[in-house]
Design a protein around this motif. Structure first.
Motif, mmCIF file in Angstrom:
data_model
loop_
_atom_site.group_PDB
_atom_site.id
_atom_site.type_symbol
_atom_site.label_atom_id
_atom_site.label_comp_id
_atom_site.label_asym_id
_atom_site.label_seq_id
_atom_site.Cartn_x
_atom_site.Cartn_y
_atom_site.Cartn_z
ATOM 1 N N LEU A 119 -2.850 2.296 15.497
ATOM 2 C CA LEU A 119 -2.189 4.358 15.988
ATOM 3 C C LEU A 119 -1.273 4.583 16.437
ATOM 4 N N HIS A 120 -0.721 2.899 16.459
ATOM 5 C CA HIS A 120 0.947 3.395 17.224
ATOM 6 C C HIS A 120 1.865 2.699 15.957
ATOM 7 N N MET A 121 2.766 3.203 15.289
ATOM 8 C CA MET A 121 3.662 2.486 14.546
ATOM 9 C C MET A 121 5.060 2.821 14.122
ATOM 10 N N HIS A 122 6.264 2.353 13.708
ATOM 11 C CA HIS A 122 7.305 3.089 13.506
ATOM 12 C C HIS A 122 7.729 3.332 12.209
ATOM 13 N N SER A 123 8.145 3.409 11.597
ATOM 14 C CA SER A 123 8.751 3.672 10.164
ATOM 15 C C SER A 123 10.319 3.503 10.539
ATOM 16 N N THR A 124 11.434 3.590 9.064
ATOM 17 C CA THR A 124 12.247 3.783 8.742
ATOM 18 C C THR A 124 12.892 5.020 9.331
ATOM 19 N N ALA A 125 11.911 6.074 9.058
ATOM 20 C CA ALA A 125 11.753 7.217 9.947
ATOM 21 C C ALA A 125 12.597 7.590 11.211
ATOM 22 N N SER A 126 12.214 6.778 11.915
ATOM 23 C CA SER A 126 13.057 6.344 13.540
ATOM 24 C C SER A 126 13.723 5.649 13.606
ATOM 25 N N ASP A 127 13.040 4.522 13.914
ATOM 26 C CA ASP A 127 13.187 3.038 14.796
ATOM 27 C C ASP A 127 12.785 2.026 14.132
ATOM 28 N N GLY A 128 12.366 2.185 13.786
ATOM 29 C CA GLY A 128 11.195 0.995 12.807
ATOM 30 C C GLY A 128 12.353 0.095 10.952
ATOM 31 N N HIS A 131 -11.717 11.126 33.495
ATOM 32 C CA HIS A 131 -11.470 13.118 32.661
ATOM 33 C C HIS A 131 -11.629 13.874 31.351
ATOM 34 N N GLY A 132 -12.837 13.493 31.068
ATOM 35 C CA GLY A 132 -13.317 13.742 29.496
ATOM 36 C C GLY A 132 -12.061 13.072 28.948
ATOM 37 N N LEU A 133 -11.642 12.143 28.540
ATOM 38 C CA LEU A 133 -10.464 11.483 27.483
ATOM 39 C C LEU A 133 -11.034 10.598 26.418
ATOM 40 N N ILE A 134 -10.195 10.468 25.189
ATOM 41 C CA ILE A 134 -10.871 9.563 24.502
ATOM 42 C C ILE A 134 -9.470 8.704 24.888
ATOM 43 N N VAL A 135 -9.387 7.081 24.042
ATOM 44 C CA VAL A 135 -8.751 6.248 24.271
ATOM 45 C C VAL A 135 -8.894 5.521 23.048
ATOM 46 N N THR A 136 -7.055 5.276 22.624
ATOM 47 C CA THR A 136 -7.012 5.068 21.165
ATOM 48 C C THR A 136 -6.101 3.709 21.458
ATOM 49 N N GLN A 137 -5.725 3.130 20.405
ATOM 50 C CA GLN A 137 -5.558 1.686 20.452
ATOM 51 C C GLN A 137 -4.480 1.149 19.509
ATOM 52 N N GLY A 138 -2.894 0.156 19.911
ATOM 53 C CA GLY A 138 -2.054 0.334 18.465
ATOM 54 C C GLY A 138 -1.319 -0.310 19.223
ATOM 55 N N SER A 139 -0.062 -0.817 18.230
ATOM 56 C CA SER A 139 0.588 -1.754 18.301
ATOM 57 C C SER A 139 2.269 -2.008 19.013
ATOM 58 N N ASP A 140 2.755 -0.841 18.853
ATOM 59 C CA ASP A 140 4.218 -0.060 18.797
ATOM 60 C C ASP A 140 4.867 -1.219 18.264
ATOM 61 N N TYR A 141 4.043 -1.106 15.928
ATOM 62 C CA TYR A 141 4.837 -1.804 15.502
ATOM 63 C C TYR A 141 5.968 -1.025 15.373
ATOM 64 N N HIS A 142 7.034 -2.604 14.876
ATOM 65 C CA HIS A 142 8.919 -1.638 14.451
ATOM 66 C C HIS A 142 9.259 -1.860 13.606
ATOM 67 N N GLY A 143 8.263 -3.362 13.296
ATOM 68 C CA GLY A 143 8.418 -4.186 11.802
ATOM 69 C C GLY A 143 9.625 -5.687 12.512
ATOM 70 N N ALA A 144 10.899 -4.805 11.764
ATOM 71 C CA ALA A 144 11.989 -6.401 12.830
ATOM 72 C C ALA A 144 12.667 -6.368 13.960
ATOM 73 N N MET A 145 12.616 -5.308 14.024
ATOM 74 C CA MET A 145 12.803 -4.926 15.368
ATOM 75 C C MET A 145 11.874 -5.610 17.041
ATOM 76 N N ARG A 146 10.773 -5.301 16.415
ATOM 77 C CA ARG A 146 9.930 -6.283 17.291
ATOM 78 C C ARG A 146 9.175 -6.790 16.688
ATOM 79 N N PRO A 147 9.610 -7.997 16.212
ATOM 80 C CA PRO A 147 8.786 -9.145 15.498
ATOM 81 C C PRO A 147 7.926 -9.570 15.911
ATOM 82 N N TYR A 148 7.587 -9.292 17.391
ATOM 83 C CA TYR A 148 6.833 -9.377 18.849
ATOM 84 C C TYR A 148 5.455 -9.237 18.459
ATOM 85 N N ALA A 149 5.882 -7.516 17.893
ATOM 86 C CA ALA A 149 4.110 -6.628 18.132
ATOM 87 C C ALA A 149 3.634 -7.097 16.410
ATOM 88 N N ALA A 150 2.820 -7.744 15.524
ATOM 89 C CA ALA A 150 2.751 -7.149 14.606
ATOM 90 C C ALA A 150 1.577 -6.540 14.632
#
Length: 276
Positions: free
Chosen positions: A4-13, A233-252
């Motif tokens: 639930l955390h990925m970036h595309s060419t629309a910003s900096d992926g 605090h009654g909050l949900i939790v989420t999970q994400g990679s922060d994928y940016h493609g070749a900008m951050r090859p270590y985060a698939a």
């Protein structure tokens, strides 16, 4: 698996929204979200691809908000057709362009010969940002790679850093809620604060709905800490990679694989209430 955390060419992926969602489908993800920085330009293509491939999808965005240091608010399940949201996004896009122009001016003052056209070419019609300036610096031989460009010139400690206009946390949270979404605190480990739980409590009063507890840079102890805060605090939790493609090859995509009962409950809520 979800991401639930990925970036595309629309910003900096470096991947298009279609490429990202196609990869998510091949990996067998059960829920995904493209969350570009301060823009929802990726959402139309991402939604269409997700529907075509029969993949559950959350509309997404990552707002950078005013704070000492870094503070990002993820928004999920927002109505991308909302006119007020569209106007806000236009304003943010304009501020990003002006920031890039100012960065280029400072870069030139430091004797480096790049211009707006050099940077704009790397954006390929998408929202301009610091990564595009970094690529221009690399092309001209002023930096060896992205890390070098950011460390020496473009990060907060860099010689050519320029602050940009940001929403307040309350503005971001209110807009996410107003457009039918849920606001989530991104990668809390990166937030500069002496008391993360006090900050979460403050954001909760504004309408914060979740915490990104599962994130690659979080240790197991971090994950447990954020899970406990979320529960208190009654909050949900989420999970994400922060994928940016070749900008951050270590985060698939889907590289963050840790899970637990509370995350599964949260995914169920997100899927049933917010997913397309």
């Amino acid at each position: 698996m979800i991401d639930l955390h990925m970036h595309s060419t629309a910003s900096d992926g470096t991947d298009t929204p279609k490429e990202i969602i196609t990869k998510c489908r091949k990996l067998g993800l059960r829920l995904s979200a493209v969350t570009d920085h301060d823009t929802m330009d990726s959402q139309t293509e991402a939604i269409a691809t997700a529907k075509e491939l029969k993949l559950k999808y959350l509309t997404g965005v990552e707002f950078s908000v005013r704070h000492t240091g870094e503070l990002h608010i993820l928004g999920y399940g927002m109505d991308t057709a909302d006119r007020e949201l569209a106007g806000m996004m236009d304003d943010l896009r304009g501020s990003r362009v002006e920031r890039v122009r100012e960065i280029i001016r400072v870069v030139q003052e430091h004797g480096m010969k790049i211009d707006f056209a050099d940077v704009e070419r790397f954006a390929k019609g998408n929202t301009l940002g610091r990564p595009h300036v970094a690529l221009a610096l690399i092309e001209k031989g002023y930096a060896s790679d992205l890390q070098d460009a950011f460390t020496r010139y473009l990060n907060e400690e860099g010689s050519c850093y320029v602050q940009r206009r940001k929403l307040s946390p309350q503005q971001a949270i209110e807009m996410i809620l107003k457009t039918g979404g849920i606001p989530v605190l991104a990668h809390p480990k990166f937030v500069r604060t002496d008391d993360i739980e006090a900050l979460v409590a403050e954001l909760r009063k504004m309408g914060l709905g979740g915490i990104e507890a599962y994130y690659p840079a979080h240790s197991d102890a971090d994950v447990e800490r954020y899970l406990k805060i979320a529960k208190r605090h009654g909050l949900i939790v989420t999970q994400g990679s922060d994928y940016h493609g070749a900008m951050r090859p270590y985060a698939a995509i889907a590289c963050e694989k840790r899970t637990g009962p509370y995350l599964n409950e949260s995914i169920k809520i997100l899927t049933e209430k917010y997913a397309i």
